[in-house]
Write a protein that holds these residues in place. Structure first.
Motif, PDB file in Angstrom:
ATOM      1  N   MET A   1       0.825  -1.193   0.000  1.00 25.37           N
ATOM      2  CA  MET A   1       0.000   0.000   0.000  1.00 25.37           C
ATOM      3  C   MET A   1       0.875   1.265   0.000  1.00 25.37           C
ATOM      4  N   ARG A   2       1.835   1.348   0.944  1.00 25.69           N
ATOM      5  CA  ARG A   2       2.707   2.513   1.029  1.00 25.69           C
ATOM      6  C   ARG A   2       3.467   2.704  -0.279  1.00 25.69           C
ATOM      7  N   ASP A   3       4.034   1.615  -0.811  1.00 28.31           N
ATOM      8  CA  ASP A   3       4.811   1.703  -2.045  1.00 28.31           C
ATOM      9  C   ASP A   3       3.956   2.170  -3.212  1.00 28.31           C
ATOM     10  N   ASP A   4       2.738   1.649  -3.308  1.00 23.47           N
ATOM     11  CA  ASP A   4       1.842   2.051  -4.395  1.00 23.47           C
ATOM     12  C   ASP A   4       1.469   3.520  -4.288  1.00 23.47           C
ATOM     13  N   GLU A   5       1.148   3.955  -3.072  1.00 18.53           N
ATOM     14  CA  GLU A   5       0.790   5.371  -2.876  1.00 18.53           C
ATOM     15  C   GLU A   5       1.966   6.292  -3.175  1.00 18.53           C
ATOM     16  N   LEU A   6       3.147   5.888  -2.735  1.00 19.42           N
ATOM     17  CA  LEU A   6       4.336   6.697  -2.978  1.00 19.42           C
ATOM     18  C   LEU A   6       4.621   6.798  -4.474  1.00 19.42           C
ATOM     19  N   ALA A   7       4.534   5.674  -5.172  1.00 19.68           N
ATOM     20  CA  ALA A   7       4.759   5.666  -6.620  1.00 19.68           C
ATOM     21  C   ALA A   7       3.726   6.542  -7.324  1.00 19.68           C
ATOM     22  N   ARG A   8       2.490   6.492  -6.870  1.00 17.42           N
ATOM     23  CA  ARG A   8       1.432   7.324  -7.466  1.00 17.42           C
ATOM     24  C   ARG A   8       1.720   8.804  -7.226  1.00 17.42           C
ATOM     25  N   ARG A  11       4.545   9.952  -9.460  1.00 18.98           N
ATOM     26  CA  ARG A  11       4.034  10.047 -10.829  1.00 18.98           C
ATOM     27  C   ARG A  11       3.204  11.325 -11.007  1.00 18.98           C
ATOM     28  N   LEU A  12       2.346  11.611 -10.030  1.00 19.01           N
ATOM     29  CA  LEU A  12       1.531  12.823 -10.095  1.00 19.01           C
ATOM     30  C   LEU A  12       2.412  14.074 -10.127  1.00 19.01           C
ATOM     31  N   GLU A  19      -0.290  19.583  -6.611  1.00 19.34           N
ATOM     32  CA  GLU A  19      -1.133  19.741  -5.410  1.00 19.34           C
ATOM     33  C   GLU A  19      -1.711  18.397  -4.979  1.00 19.34           C
ATOM     34  N   GLU A  20      -2.144  17.609  -5.954  1.00 22.65           N
ATOM     35  CA  GLU A  20      -2.674  16.284  -5.637  1.00 22.65           C
ATOM     36  C   GLU A  20      -1.568  15.402  -5.053  1.00 22.65           C
ATOM     37  N   ALA A  21      -0.367  15.497  -5.643  1.00 18.46           N
ATOM     38  CA  ALA A  21       0.774  14.745  -5.117  1.00 18.46           C
ATOM     39  C   ALA A  21       1.090  15.199  -3.697  1.00 18.46           C
ATOM     40  N   ARG A  22       1.030  16.490  -3.453  1.00 18.29           N
ATOM     41  CA  ARG A  22       1.317  17.031  -2.126  1.00 18.29           C
ATOM     42  C   ARG A  22       0.355  16.469  -1.076  1.00 18.29           C
ATOM     43  N   GLU A  23      -0.920  16.457  -1.400  1.00 19.95           N
ATOM     44  CA  GLU A  23      -1.911  15.942  -0.447  1.00 19.95           C
ATOM     45  C   GLU A  23      -1.665  14.466  -0.134  1.00 19.95           C
ATOM     46  N   LEU A  24      -1.376  13.703  -1.161  1.00 15.92           N
ATOM     47  CA  LEU A  24      -1.106  12.286  -0.974  1.00 15.92           C
ATOM     48  C   LEU A  24       0.157  12.081  -0.127  1.00 15.92           C
TER      49      LEU A  24
END
Length: 159
Positions: A1-8, A11-12, A19-24
């Motif tokens: 989960m952490r790895d997938d979110e970080l990769a996303r 990528r963003l 901004e979307e990357a920042r929130e994530l």
């Protein structure tokens, strides 16, 4: 989960959805406060958004932690020192660059950014000397490499 979110999030950021990357990344940093890689990516996204004050603590966290790949550690030193310089914290910037150079002594990027902080700290001679040494290590110095290297340490020398 952490790895997938970080990769996303990375990528963003790379695609321009910062901004979307920042929130994530802020969510990841909250859930993984000791994760150096998450801290580094969180610092980076704040930096590219021009939020240097917010980036600095994440760079500190990234550099204090373990697990960064060498290229990311180098990037963290460069980003942190540059961020501190932009914030007008020149002595802290120089300290960050020196720490980075202790690990990556020949890195031209670190040395170049350090020269800017030296200039801002009122140390123009040292700044120019540092830049000349960076230049001397490149093909751009060409046949003048030896002279550029010499004068980097002898800027005021005349005959």
């Amino acid at each position: 989960m952490r790895d997938d979110e970080l990769a996303r999030a990375v990528r963003l950021r790379e695609e321009g959805s910062r901004e979307e990357a920042r929130e994530l990344l802020l969510g990841l940093a909250e859930r993984h406060p000791e994760d150096a890689e998450v801290a580094y990516q969180t610092a980076w996204v704040h930096d590219v958004l021009g939020l240097e004050k917010e980036a600095a603590p994440f760079y500190e966290r990234a550099l204090a932690g373990e697990g960064l790949k060498p290229e990311d550690r180098l990037g963290a030193f460069t980003g942190y020192g540059s961020t501190l310089r932009v914030l007008g914290r020149y002595d802290e910037a120089l300290a960050a660059f020196r720490r980075g150079l202790a690990e990556f002594p020949e890195d031209p990027g670190l040395r170049t950014f350090m020269s800017m902080a030296l200039y801002n700290a009122g140390r123009a001679r040292e700044a120019v000397s540092t830049l000349l040494k960076v230049l001397a290590g490149t093909e751009a110095a060409g046949q003048y490499q030896r002279a550029v290297t010499y004068y980097a340490d002898h800027l005021d020398e005349t005959v």
